[in-house]
Design an enzyme around this catalytic site. Structure first.
Site, PDB file in Angstrom:
ATOM      1  N   CYS A  31       0.835  -1.205   0.000  1.00 52.95           N
ATOM      2  CA  CYS A  31       0.000   0.000   0.000  1.00 52.95           C
ATOM      3  C   CYS A  31       0.867   1.251   0.000  1.00 52.95           C
ATOM      4  O   CYS A  31       0.593   2.222  -0.710  1.00 52.95           O
ATOM      5  CB  CYS A  31      -0.938  -0.005   1.206  1.00 52.95           C
ATOM      6  SG  CYS A  31      -2.109   1.375   1.239  1.00 52.95           S
ATOM      7  N   CYS A  58      -6.673  -3.712   7.059  1.00 53.35           N
ATOM      8  CA  CYS A  58      -7.862  -2.892   6.837  1.00 53.35           C
ATOM      9  C   CYS A  58      -8.938  -3.600   6.025  1.00 53.35           C
ATOM     10  O   CYS A  58     -10.120  -3.315   6.186  1.00 53.35           O
ATOM     11  CB  CYS A  58      -7.485  -1.561   6.195  1.00 53.35           C
ATOM     12  SG  CYS A  58      -6.739  -1.692   4.556  1.00 53.35           S
TER      13      CYS A  58
END
Length: 384
Positions: free
Chosen positions: A125, A222
């Site tokens: 990410c 997440c």
């Protein structure tokens, strides 16, 4: 390094990024708050989307993006908190639609498990989104800097900027930042890296009247808010749920399993074995669909090989040993080791003392004794 200018600040809706934005504004930066939408529910607010030719445009959020999925750090509540933070600071706020890009990170996560490797989506990410596409967006709005709430520092190393450990050793996040491009370091801002205590960050948020001052931290992946990554892999790759053998270190069959992806290196519980002694997962082999177990001593590894290495300093001379410190996972205490930069670009790491549970697929990050990040790569399975 300039101490002012336009800065894109990634607002996650949490206390860290909120305080980072506050500090930068106090320091004279012209801040623009952005929230990365990755498929979590959202309001019908304007967002900035990437078009097919790589440009960005503003448009209402499509219905497909207004889903009821709850992500650990990118939910509708987080988006609302990020918006409120920007409003409290009086800075512009935009939501950036990175759903398609984030889907590729989830694919990587599932594919790595399918190959009996343990992925690190946070590193990906940071590489692809926070210090990839956000830098491209910064270019489009003529912003010199990108800032986040990471606990890390950018310091001068001679005449070049370098990534260095945070003053808060317990919160240091340089491990997940090793994949940044060296050329981008001078454009990155990490204001929290100079703060030695997380309690001080919350105190600052409280003094500023930010409603997220006491907001709990996200401790989860997440896109796996319930931490049931096995279920995600089962849904995406049902073929990975194949029964196979659990074998001891000498090859003897000790039991059966329902899928290699349901195990991780170093795992002790949930093996379903009654052998009279504690056993740990020591090796996973997707090709043979085999789980290998052994005593804790079998987890000790004297060396590893890393590939896909990214250097944040001038690379070491090939075949010339370099002493350094190494982390093999985010929570790992840095261990003394010697690097050997190979001609094929891989790096051999030999530990001063064997390390426990060296896990293929995870990142290995190299540090100088002064805390500067040399670089890092991805741990390869040992050659058998």
């Amino acid at each position: 390094m300039s101490r002012n200018g336009k800065a894109i600040v990634a607002l996650s809706g949490g206390v860290d990024s909120a305080v980072a934005a506050c500090l930068l504004k106090e320091q004279g930066y012209d801040c623009i708050g952005v929230f990365m939408r990755v498929g979590a529910p959202g309001e019908t607010a304007t967002h900035v989307d990437a078009t097919a030719d790589g440009e960005f445009c503003r448009a209402p959020l499509p219905l497909a993006a207004r889903r009821t999925l709850k992500h650990g750090c990118c939910s509708a509540e987080d988006a609302a908190d990020a918006r409120a933070i920007a409003g409290r600071l009086g800075i512009p706020f935009y939501a950036l639609n990175f759903e398609a890009d984030f889907a590729r990170i989830i694919d990587y996560f599932v594919d790595e498990y399918a190959q009996a490797r343990t992925p690190n989506p946070c590193v990906q990410c940071n590489i692809q989104l926070k210090f990839g596409k956000l830098l491209r967006y910064a270019d489009l709005v003529e912003a010199a800097f990108v800032a986040t709430g990471h606990y890390a520092r950018i310091v001068a190393d001679g005449d070049r900027p370098a990534l260095a450990r945070s003053h808060n050793a317990a919160k240091d996040q340089t491990y997940v930042l090793f994949g940044m491009q060296r050329a981008a370091l001078g454009r990155c801002l990490f204001p929290l890296g100079e703060i030695a205590d997380k309690a001080m960050v919350r105190q600052l948020a409280g003094k500023l009247g930010l409603r997220v001052a006491d907001k709990p931290e996200s401790q989860e992946i997440c896109f796996v808010p319930d931490q049931d990554y096995k279920r995600l892999v089962q849904l995406r790759r049902p073929e990975t749920q194949r029964a196979g053998e659990i074998r001891g270190s000498t090859g003897e069959m000790l039991g059966r399993h329902s899928g290699v992806v349901n195990f991780t290196i170093g795992q002790r519980r949930g093996l379903g074995l009654a052998t009279g002694e504690p056993l740990y997962v020591t090796r996973l082999d997707a090709a043979t669909n085999t789980v290998e177990v052994g005593p804790r001593a079998a987890l000790e590894t004297p060396a590893l090989t890393a590939r896909g290495v990214n250097w944040l300093v001038d690379p070491p001379v090939v075949a010339e040993p370099l002493d350094c410190e190494v982390k093999i996972r985010h929570t790992h205490v840095p261990a003394a080791a010697t690097l050997l930069h190979n001609a094929n670009g891989s790096v051999g790491v030999t530990f001063s003392q064997p390390q426990i549970a060296v896990t293929p697929g995870q990142a290995v990050v190299f540090y100088r004794p002064d805390g500067i990040v040399l670089g890092g790569g991805w741990i390869e399975p040992p050659v058998r």
